[in-house]
Design an enzyme around this catalytic site. Structure first.
Site, mmCIF file in Angstrom:
data_model
loop_
_atom_site.group_PDB
_atom_site.id
_atom_site.type_symbol
_atom_site.label_atom_id
_atom_site.label_comp_id
_atom_site.label_asym_id
_atom_site.label_seq_id
_atom_site.Cartn_x
_atom_site.Cartn_y
_atom_site.Cartn_z
ATOM 1 N N SER A 1 3.982 2.181 8.011
ATOM 2 C CA SER A 1 3.822 1.131 7.401
ATOM 3 C C SER A 1 5.344 0.590 7.061
ATOM 4 O O SER A 1 5.882 1.968 6.533
ATOM 5 C CB SER A 1 2.590 1.838 6.865
ATOM 6 O OG SER A 1 2.256 1.374 6.834
ATOM 7 N N HIS B 1 0.775 -1.162 -0.063
ATOM 8 C CA HIS B 1 0.616 0.242 -0.035
ATOM 9 C C HIS B 1 0.892 1.089 -0.369
ATOM 10 O O HIS B 1 0.863 2.603 -0.168
ATOM 11 C CB HIS B 1 -1.130 -0.268 0.861
ATOM 12 C CG HIS B 1 -0.688 0.337 2.502
ATOM 13 N ND1 HIS B 1 -0.348 -0.610 3.611
ATOM 14 C CD2 HIS B 1 -0.418 1.640 3.274
ATOM 15 C CE1 HIS B 1 0.270 -0.094 4.532
ATOM 16 N NE2 HIS B 1 0.403 1.462 4.904
ATOM 17 N N ASP C 1 1.389 -7.904 2.127
ATOM 18 C CA ASP C 1 1.431 -5.728 2.192
ATOM 19 C C ASP C 1 2.862 -5.767 1.291
ATOM 20 O O ASP C 1 2.976 -5.221 2.690
ATOM 21 C CB ASP C 1 0.508 -5.159 3.039
ATOM 22 C CG ASP C 1 0.214 -4.328 2.927
ATOM 23 O OD1 ASP C 1 0.763 -3.917 1.825
ATOM 24 O OD2 ASP C 1 -0.833 -3.669 3.511
HETATM 25 N N1 ARG Z 1 -4.971 0.487 7.587
HETATM 26 C C1 ARG Z 1 -3.489 0.496 6.950
HETATM 27 C C2 ARG Z 1 -3.197 2.210 7.275
HETATM 28 O O1 ARG Z 1 -3.379 3.306 7.486
HETATM 29 C C3 ARG Z 1 -3.464 0.499 5.245
HETATM 30 C C4 ARG Z 1 -4.349 0.978 4.710
HETATM 31 C C5 ARG Z 1 -3.629 0.803 3.061
HETATM 32 N N2 ARG Z 1 -4.772 -0.407 3.339
HETATM 33 C C6 ARG Z 1 -6.199 -0.280 2.560
HETATM 34 N N3 ARG Z 1 -7.181 -1.231 2.347
HETATM 35 N N4 ARG Z 1 -7.298 1.060 2.696
HETATM 36 O O2 ARG Z 1 -2.068 2.512 6.927
HETATM 37 N N1 ASP Z 2 -1.889 1.434 7.905
HETATM 38 C C1 ASP Z 2 -0.716 2.474 8.698
HETATM 39 C C2 ASP Z 2 0.320 2.595 7.521
HETATM 40 O O1 ASP Z 2 0.096 3.424 6.852
HETATM 41 C C3 ASP Z 2 -0.045 1.704 9.682
HETATM 42 C C4 ASP Z 2 -1.012 2.127 11.372
HETATM 43 O O2 ASP Z 2 -1.902 3.106 10.963
HETATM 44 O O3 ASP Z 2 -0.992 0.982 11.960
HETATM 45 O O4 ASP Z 2 0.951 3.880 8.160
#
Ligand code: ARG
Ligand code: ASP
Length: 720
Positions: free
Chosen positions: A655, A85, A221
């Site tokens: 991330s 991502h 990921d």
């Molecule tokens: N929750 C994770 C973060 O805040 C991954 C986000 C990317 N994935 C998604 N399906 N939007 O970045």
């Molecule tokens: N998914 C988040 C990021 O892209 C990490 C988190 O918020 O735990 O940095």
């Protein structure tokens, strides 16, 4: 016995101590505050192995990746790993219906096939330094906050200028503990970063937005990039002659996996947390701002997803936008429910009561801190109003709202330049900027989708924002159609320059200043300009004033909280600087009687398999490997590990961060947090706050067995 206990208690309370596992710590201060605890928890290395200016260490293998992620080096030839991502924008920019790397994945089978990404950079920390004394030099108690801030700014500029004189580094000074302490960061940025590999979305984004922020998780990921440098190993713009960067440090990779209770450390760039704010701040978010923003984004997502499902081209164009809209939307929901369940606001209020009692104990404290909570209360009453107007306007008819209005606002400087009769050179620069903005914009634009967004966003804006905060030009448009935006949308969108690639491009390439009058009667332009003027004149100054006042209180409240904490060392809120989080691998109780174990496997991917749903459509090749149990040296007990969780305190920006074991080897790549504990930005909950990492063995398995790019493993150092 009792005496011994008291003696022990005295000892522990007179030396500084930190609360176990919570926190994002400063690398430079690990030696002082954390290393002993880390070693007690099993860490076998020293603080110097993590951060040192005298020799190569882990910090030389960790980078800021792009605008807001972390990455780490895994080979002596500049190969890095980060999240899928995080590389998504780059992967998408190389994708089209013919080469759909999002759907099919991408693997360079040689160095020549690696794909350059203009604009993508990685940034290394060269060193950091506590510069508090120099920053505060000349500041005294009798000064007003404004006077203080002016001196602080001037000192910071001088420090930065000195640090970057005669070198190619960049530098900044950032406040810590709400401005009670300051650190200088000196960085080096590499500008030639090429895409090496990415699994298909059905692996790298497996579970999509449905599984996002959730455990149990099965997302592969990760993506791979390579840093290139000039012949001297120094940063250089992209050139075919550049060579792979030779790093001072890269992470050895362990195939040993994790067990419950194992030490883990996450080393990366957490973006921001708010652990020390008053209860008013949290109620502003959960009771006032989030509910409205959640509704808004839900609407956006419904519209975009419907069009994405109907047309693969729209899916490619909008996948990245949808993911980012969905990401915060879902986090807000999780945060809100976590805060309610944990009783965070009550806990804060309880703390504030104890704090107030402590303040009242001494006259001096009363004088310095006695006003804090009452001042906060009245400021937050104003703040929530401005905050909402700002965010809500921006998300509907402002910068992150309807795309065509945003495009229109890009033309404001052009119109102003013409009206101010600027010279041809200046005009040319504006036109060139506009021209590249137009091609980027329309690359990912679908007019019918945006037209639907236009109707929905304008309706919600009128419904949810108090009339006194509505932009006058909006009100006029509303009147002209009686609030029935669907009726006028067609005309507006077919006639506008801002919704049509060809028209917009032509407008700029055949530019003639007489054409400006055409823009000035375009309803999208009128609205865009109205929003700009309204926010500038009615909102921004007040917003800045109130948030400035809150920031001044924050500085004092933080100072007071540190005094109140006594010997306990508080960690500073995250501010997108390099931090260390440590803890241990472990599952958690999700709800009554439901315990989640600490790892997932390929079996779970097969359980979720559903060819009908894009996000759960397991690739055939992966199924074959599963049926053949062809896991090679990456499997464990006949299973293929996929993700694991631990209680490292992490947040957005972390991330892609390396997840490191007791030996300092890479065991995973951090990418998310689990739903029940996602409010850890506001209050960490040791029972349920868990970071989610990709098991590095799954990444290696995919590179080797799934992609057939095993040659990449030859340059890594793999520990078995
Ligand atoms: N929750 C994770 C973060 O805040 C991954 C986000 C990317 N994935 C998604 N399906 N939007 O970045
Ligand atoms: N998914 C988040 C990021 O892209 C990490 C988190 O918020 O735990 O940095």
């Amino acid at each position: 016995m009792k005496k011994l206990l008291i003696a022990l208690l005295l000892v522990t309370f007179t030396t500084p101590f930190v609360r176990s596992d919570e926190g994002m710590w400063i690398p430079l201060l690990i030696e002082k505050f954390n290393i002993e605890i880390m070693q007690e928890k099993g860490f076998k290395l020293t603080a110097e192995d993590i951060y040192s200016v005298n020799r190569a260490c882990m910090k030389d293998g960790v980078m800021i990746f792009g605008g807001g992620c972390t990455a780490e080096l895994i080979s002596p030839e500049g190969l890095l790993i980060t999240n899928h991502h995080c590389g998504y924008g780059s992967i998408q920019s190389h994708s089209s219906l013919e080469h759909d790397y999002l759907t099919d994945g991408f693997w360079a089978m040689s160095r020549e096939e690696e794909l350059p990404n203009p604009g993508l950079t990685v940034t290394f920390l060269k060193y950091m330094e506590d510069v508090t004394d120099r920053v505060m030099n000349g500041v005294n108690k009798r000064m007003s906050e404004d006077e203080k801030n002016e001196i602080i700014e001037a000192n910071i500029s001088a420090i930065v200028a000195e640090a970057t004189e005669g070198n190619h580094f960049s530098a900044f000074v950032r406040p810590f503990y709400m401005g009670n302490q300051f650190f200088l960061f000196v960085n080096e940025t590499y500008r030639d970063v090429r895409l090496v590999g990415a699994p298909p979305s059905a692996i790298g984004k497996f579970g999509g937005d449905t599984d996002n922020w959730m455990w149990p998780r099965h997302t592969g990921d990760f993506s791979l990039f390579r840093i290139y440098a000039g012949k001297d190993n120094m940063p250089a713009d992209y050139s075919e002659d550049n060579i792979p960067y030779e790093p001072a440090y890269y992470f050895p990779i362990s195939l040993n996996g994790v067990d419950e209770g194992d030490f883990t450390m996450v080393f990366g760039y957490p973006g921001g947390t708010s652990q020390y704010v008053p209860s008013y701040h949290i109620s502003m978010l959960t009771d006032y701002i989030y509910p409205k923003m959640i509704e808004l984004r839900e609407k956006k997502l419904d519209i975009i997803k419907e069009d994405m499902d109907a047309d693969p081209e729209v899916r490619i164009k909008y996948s990245s936008k949808a993911a980012s809209i969905s990401n915060s939307w879902k986090r807000w929901i999780g945060e809100k429910s976590g805060i309610e369940k944990l009783g965070t606001i009550d806990k804060k209020k309880e703390f504030e009561k104890e704090f107030t009692a402590w303040v009242k104990e001494k006259r001096k404290r009363e004088k310095n801190y006695g006003h804090l909570l009452t001042s906060y209360k009245s400021l937050y009453e104003q703040m929530q109003e401005y905050s909402l107007v700002n965010s809500y306007t921006s998300e509907t008819i402002g910068r992150s709202g309807v795309e065509a209005i945003n495009m229109a606002s890009a033309f404001i400087p052009l119109v102003e330049a013409v009206n101010n009769e600027v010279g041809d050179d200046e005009l040319q620069i504006i036109l060139e900027g506009l021209s590249s903005r137009i091609s980027r914009f329309f690359h990912n634009y679908n007019m019918p989708t945006d037209r639907k967004l236009f109707v929905a966003m304008l309706e919600l804006y009128g419904k949810n924002l108090d009339e006194k905060w509505q932009v006058p030009e909006y009100k006029e448009l509303y009147k002209s159609c009686n609030g029935n935006f669907a009726v006028i949308a067609d005309d507006i969108y077919t006639q506008s320059v801002f919704t049509n690639h060809e028209k917009a491009a032509q407008f700029v390439s055949n530019f003639d200043s007489r054409l400006i009058s055409e823009l000035e009667i375009d309803p999208l332009y009128i609205l865009a300009r109205g929003v700009r003027v309204f926010l500038d004149e009615r909102v921004r100054d007040k917003y800045i004033e109130v948030s400035g006042k809150i920031a001044n209180l924050d500085r004092l409240y933080m100072k007071a909280q540190m005094e109140f904490a006594g010997d306990e060392v508080l960690w500073p809120d995250a501010n997108f600087t390099l931090r260390v989080a440590y803890g241990e691998v472990g599952g958690y109780e999700s709800r009554d009687a439901v315990y989640y174990t600490h790892y997932t496997t390929l079996e779970g991917i097969m359980e979720k398999d559903n060819p009908e749903i894009y996000d759960y459509d397991v690739p055939d090749k992966l199924k074959e490997l599963y049926y053949a149990k062809d896991y090679g040296r990456y499997g464990q007990n006949g299973k293929m590990p996929v993700c694991f969780i631990a209680d490292n305190h992490t947040t957005g920006g972390n991330s892609g961060s390396p997840v490191i074991n007791a030996e300092g080897h890479l065991i995973g790549v951090n990418f998310d947090r689990a739903w029940e504990g996602v409010m850890s930005d506001l209050m960490f909950n040791p029972e349920q706050s868990r970071n989610i990492s990709l098991d590095i063995r799954y990444a290696l398995f995919l590179i080797d067995k799934f992609a057939g790019a095993g040659y990449l493993l030859d340059e890594m150092t793999i520990v078995e």
